[in-house]
Design a protein around this motif. Structure first.
Motif, PDB file in Angstrom:
ATOM      1  N   ASN A 309      21.472  -0.152  37.835  1.00  0.00           N
ATOM      2  CA  ASN A 309      22.666   0.686  37.775  1.00  0.00           C
ATOM      3  C   ASN A 309      22.483   1.906  36.881  1.00  0.00           C
ATOM      4  O   ASN A 309      23.027   2.973  37.152  1.00  0.00           O
ATOM      5  CB  ASN A 309      23.849  -0.154  37.277  1.00  0.00           C
ATOM      6  CG  ASN A 309      25.149   0.612  37.265  1.00  0.00           C
ATOM      7  OD1 ASN A 309      25.524   1.187  36.245  1.00  0.00           O
ATOM      8  ND2 ASN A 309      25.834   0.635  38.393  1.00  0.00           N
ATOM      9  N   SER A 310      21.698   1.767  35.817  1.00  0.00           N
ATOM     10  CA  SER A 310      21.506   2.877  34.880  1.00  0.00           C
ATOM     11  C   SER A 310      20.505   3.909  35.369  1.00  0.00           C
ATOM     12  O   SER A 310      20.520   5.060  34.915  1.00  0.00           O
ATOM     13  CB  SER A 310      21.059   2.339  33.519  1.00  0.00           C
ATOM     14  OG  SER A 310      22.095   1.621  32.902  1.00  0.00           O
ATOM     15  N   THR A 311      19.619   3.503  36.285  1.00  0.00           N
ATOM     16  CA  THR A 311      18.547   4.400  36.728  1.00  0.00           C
ATOM     17  C   THR A 311      18.390   4.366  38.249  1.00  0.00           C
ATOM     18  O   THR A 311      17.311   4.081  38.777  1.00  0.00           O
ATOM     19  CB  THR A 311      17.213   4.005  36.062  1.00  0.00           C
ATOM     20  OG1 THR A 311      16.946   2.610  36.325  1.00  0.00           O
ATOM     21  CG2 THR A 311      17.231   4.237  34.570  1.00  0.00           C
ATOM     22  N   PRO A 312      19.437   4.698  39.000  1.00  0.00           N
ATOM     23  CA  PRO A 312      19.388   4.550  40.457  1.00  0.00           C
ATOM     24  C   PRO A 312      18.381   5.463  41.154  1.00  0.00           C
ATOM     25  O   PRO A 312      17.898   5.121  42.241  1.00  0.00           O
ATOM     26  CB  PRO A 312      20.823   4.865  40.891  1.00  0.00           C
ATOM     27  CG  PRO A 312      21.387   5.694  39.794  1.00  0.00           C
ATOM     28  CD  PRO A 312      20.763   5.174  38.538  1.00  0.00           C
ATOM     29  N   ASP A 313      18.051   6.614  40.556  1.00  0.00           N
ATOM     30  CA  ASP A 313      17.093   7.513  41.206  1.00  0.00           C
ATOM     31  C   ASP A 313      15.698   6.899  41.298  1.00  0.00           C
ATOM     32  O   ASP A 313      14.855   7.367  42.074  1.00  0.00           O
ATOM     33  CB  ASP A 313      17.014   8.849  40.455  1.00  0.00           C
ATOM     34  CG  ASP A 313      18.196   9.754  40.757  1.00  0.00           C
ATOM     35  OD1 ASP A 313      18.956   9.447  41.695  1.00  0.00           O
ATOM     36  OD2 ASP A 313      18.371  10.757  40.050  1.00  0.00           O
ATOM     37  N   LEU A 314      15.452   5.860  40.505  1.00  0.00           N
ATOM     38  CA  LEU A 314      14.145   5.209  40.511  1.00  0.00           C
ATOM     39  C   LEU A 314      14.013   4.146  41.595  1.00  0.00           C
ATOM     40  O   LEU A 314      12.910   3.637  41.830  1.00  0.00           O
ATOM     41  CB  LEU A 314      13.865   4.567  39.147  1.00  0.00           C
ATOM     42  CG  LEU A 314      13.820   5.504  37.942  1.00  0.00           C
ATOM     43  CD1 LEU A 314      13.612   4.696  36.662  1.00  0.00           C
ATOM     44  CD2 LEU A 314      12.715   6.543  38.094  1.00  0.00           C
ATOM     45  N   VAL A 315      15.110   3.809  42.252  1.00  0.00           N
ATOM     46  CA  VAL A 315      15.089   2.705  43.220  1.00  0.00           C
ATOM     47  C   VAL A 315      14.060   2.902  44.332  1.00  0.00           C
ATOM     48  O   VAL A 315      13.292   1.990  44.645  1.00  0.00           O
ATOM     49  CB  VAL A 315      16.499   2.442  43.783  1.00  0.00           C
ATOM     50  CG1 VAL A 315      16.441   1.505  44.997  1.00  0.00           C
ATOM     51  CG2 VAL A 315      17.386   1.842  42.700  1.00  0.00           C
ATOM     52  N   PRO A 316      13.991   4.093  44.982  1.00  0.00           N
ATOM     53  CA  PRO A 316      12.987   4.233  46.045  1.00  0.00           C
ATOM     54  C   PRO A 316      11.559   3.997  45.546  1.00  0.00           C
ATOM     55  O   PRO A 316      10.743   3.393  46.259  1.00  0.00           O
ATOM     56  CB  PRO A 316      13.179   5.683  46.518  1.00  0.00           C
ATOM     57  CG  PRO A 316      14.596   5.998  46.184  1.00  0.00           C
ATOM     58  CD  PRO A 316      14.853   5.299  44.884  1.00  0.00           C
ATOM     59  N   THR A 317      11.262   4.446  44.338  1.00  0.00           N
ATOM     60  CA  THR A 317       9.905   4.272  43.803  1.00  0.00           C
ATOM     61  C   THR A 317       9.617   2.812  43.508  1.00  0.00           C
ATOM     62  O   THR A 317       8.533   2.305  43.807  1.00  0.00           O
ATOM     63  CB  THR A 317       9.716   5.119  42.527  1.00  0.00           C
ATOM     64  OG1 THR A 317      10.559   6.262  42.581  1.00  0.00           O
ATOM     65  CG2 THR A 317       8.283   5.571  42.382  1.00  0.00           C
ATOM     66  N   VAL A 318      10.579   2.111  42.909  1.00  0.00           N
ATOM     67  CA  VAL A 318      10.404   0.676  42.642  1.00  0.00           C
ATOM     68  C   VAL A 318      10.240  -0.081  43.951  1.00  0.00           C
ATOM     69  O   VAL A 318       9.416  -0.996  44.065  1.00  0.00           O
ATOM     70  CB  VAL A 318      11.590   0.125  41.824  1.00  0.00           C
ATOM     71  CG1 VAL A 318      11.509  -1.398  41.707  1.00  0.00           C
ATOM     72  CG2 VAL A 318      11.625   0.751  40.430  1.00  0.00           C
ATOM     73  N   ALA A 319      11.002   0.302  44.969  1.00  0.00           N
ATOM     74  CA  ALA A 319      10.918  -0.367  46.269  1.00  0.00           C
ATOM     75  C   ALA A 319       9.516  -0.240  46.869  1.00  0.00           C
ATOM     76  O   ALA A 319       8.999  -1.191  47.488  1.00  0.00           O
ATOM     77  CB  ALA A 319      11.953   0.214  47.226  1.00  0.00           C
ATOM     78  N   ILE A 320       8.888   0.910  46.667  1.00  0.00           N
ATOM     79  CA  ILE A 320       7.528   1.099  47.191  1.00  0.00           C
ATOM     80  C   ILE A 320       6.526   0.249  46.430  1.00  0.00           C
ATOM     81  O   ILE A 320       5.656  -0.396  47.028  1.00  0.00           O
ATOM     82  CB  ILE A 320       7.145   2.594  47.139  1.00  0.00           C
ATOM     83  CG1 ILE A 320       7.993   3.394  48.129  1.00  0.00           C
ATOM     84  CG2 ILE A 320       5.651   2.784  47.409  1.00  0.00           C
ATOM     85  CD1 ILE A 320       7.930   2.933  49.575  1.00  0.00           C
ATOM     86  N   VAL A 321       6.631   0.206  45.114  1.00  0.00           N
ATOM     87  CA  VAL A 321       5.719  -0.639  44.333  1.00  0.00           C
ATOM     88  C   VAL A 321       5.894  -2.102  44.734  1.00  0.00           C
ATOM     89  O   VAL A 321       4.920  -2.869  44.805  1.00  0.00           O
ATOM     90  CB  VAL A 321       5.952  -0.454  42.823  1.00  0.00           C
ATOM     91  CG1 VAL A 321       5.046  -1.387  42.007  1.00  0.00           C
ATOM     92  CG2 VAL A 321       5.696   1.001  42.410  1.00  0.00           C
ATOM     93  N   ALA A 322       7.140  -2.491  45.037  1.00  0.00           N
ATOM     94  CA  ALA A 322       7.425  -3.873  45.436  1.00  0.00           C
ATOM     95  C   ALA A 322       6.650  -4.299  46.678  1.00  0.00           C
ATOM     96  O   ALA A 322       6.356  -5.489  46.862  1.00  0.00           O
ATOM     97  CB  ALA A 322       8.925  -4.035  45.673  1.00  0.00           C
TER      98      ALA A 322
END
Length: 425
Positions: A309-322
């Protein structure tokens, strides 16, 4: 159709250092604050992108003196005058520009219309409109749907006590706070419901302090600013964009090796430096000092369950690493991603599935189940810069990925593909 085929990186590992262009969030905040300050402000390491150019052009039209040296990444701003006249402005899909200007224009005297592209006309702004009305501003959404275009019949802002629902965007609060020293009564604003992207509000508060204005923050439930004036610090250096840095940290995490990013560290204004800590949770070695972040990866990554919730702009990048972790990853509490440049939850679910990942889509997030191999695919970007950049990082590992409409990265990082080509090939 404009396409970018991502070539697979053939190196066994990577090892590089880099400095990146300035933060988009800090750059546009600097423009608003500098326009209000009465003295010249010299901005260094400015980001020049679609969103910041829209801001520059509006301020220039309103009479703010702005000298741009794009080659040196420098801008001189001489403000101190408030908006006047009858104007219509188009700001594309620039969220910060739309929201920050809404309050800034209200300070002036005249009739102003702020409009954007088709997607901007779907992004909510009613909460900001409502709080400005509480403080005496004559403002409304032209189409009565809670979204731009917005019309303002401006005669200054009375200010005083108000309530703000910031569940969709922290930019509403940042918009109010940055202009509030010039409200006739200052502001005392109480927050309703859980605030998203809290680090961006902290960024705003810290930057206002750097320009001489104090904000009283009562545990993120109430914010108070007295009538005051900004003071130019003379020269202001804009730190590199932490969201942009995340793509190169992610690439190193999945390709294995080492990266050192200069200009970001322990004292950064940006909450998105937390991406390094997310990579640490997933198995990387992290070193964060005052003025650099270093990541070392052996490629052995684990999935995580994380509230973003605090860092939503990072979600696409985390999703790729996942995709390249050993176990699944669950991303939670980011429902506001559905009103970003695209519906990012839906976009990620669609495109991750297209390349062969198993994905569960939730109203507030995603669960990603890694696969042993991935499909060749042409990735739709939805005209969303973060979708384009994130899936490019996936393609560095898998090969076979083509990015549709790669020029959409010009919204925040026009030189992204130049950096990719220089570093990885």
């Amino acid at each position: 159709m404009n396409l970018y085929p991502v070539k697979k990186v053939l190196k066994s590992s990577v090892d590089f250092e880099l400095s990146l262009p300035g933060s988009k969030s800090i750059t546009n905040r600097c423009f608003i604050i500098s326009a209000l300050a009465g003295q010249k402000v010299f901005l260094k390491n400015v980001l020049f992108s679609d969103d910041t150019f829209y801001m520059i052009e509006v301020l220039k039209q309103l009479g703010i003196k702005i000298k741009v040296d794009q080659e040196k990444r420098e801008v001189e701003v001489e403000g101190g005058i408030l908006p006047e006249g009858k104007w219509e402005f188009f700001v594309g899909n620039a969220g910060t520009t739309m929201r920050f200007l809404t309050t800034y224009l209200s300070l002036g005297k005249g009739e102003f219309i702020l409009d954007g592209d088709e997607r901007m006309r779907q992004r909510p702004i009613q909460a900001l409109v409502d709080v400005l009305r509480m403080m005496g501003v004559e403002i409304f959404c032209v189409n009565n749907n809670g979204c731009p275009p917005v019309k303002i019949n401006a005669s200054g802002v009375e200010g005083g006590e108000a309530f703000l629902n910031s569940k969709n965007s922290s930019q509403y609060l940042s918009s109010i706070l940055m202009s509030s020293p010039y409200f006739r009564k200052g502001v005392c604003i109480s927050i309703e419901e859980e605030m998203v992207s809290r680090p961006y509000v902290e960024m705003t508060v810290r930057m206002m302090k750097q320009f001489g204005v104090d904000v009283k923050n009562s545990n993120y439930l109430k914010f108070e600013v007295l009538p005051s004036r900004y003071v130019s610090p003379g020269v202001y250096y804009i730190e590199p964009d932490a969201s942009s840095a995340s793509y190169f940290l992610a690439a190193t995490a999945i390709l294995t090796g080492r990266v050192k990013i200069h200009g970001l560290g322990k004292e950064s204004l940006q909450g998105d430096v937390y991406f390094a800590r997310i990579m640490e949770k997933m198995g990387c070695e992290i070193n964060i000092e005052k003025d650099f972040i270093e990541l070392i990866s052996n490629g052995k990554l684990e999935g995580i369950d994380i509230d973003m919730n605090s860092t939503p702009d990072l979600v696409p990048t985390v999703a790729i690493v996942a995709l390249f972790a050993r176990t699944p990853t669950r991303i939670r509490n980011v429902a506001n991603l559905r009103i970003k440049e695209s519906d990012r939850i839906s976009a990620l679910a669609n495109e991750l599935s297209k390349i062969g990942a198993k994905v569960k889509e939730y109203e507030d997030g995603l669960e990603i189940f890694p696969s042993l191999s991935y499909n060749n695919a042409c990735v739709s970007t939805y005209n969303d810069h973060r979708i384009a950049m994130a899936f490019t990082i996936a393609g560095l590992k898998t090969g076979g990925i083509t990015i549709e409409n790669p020029l959409c990265v010009s919204k925040s990082f026009p030189e992204f593909f130049d950096y990719v080509e220089k570093i990885f090939y």
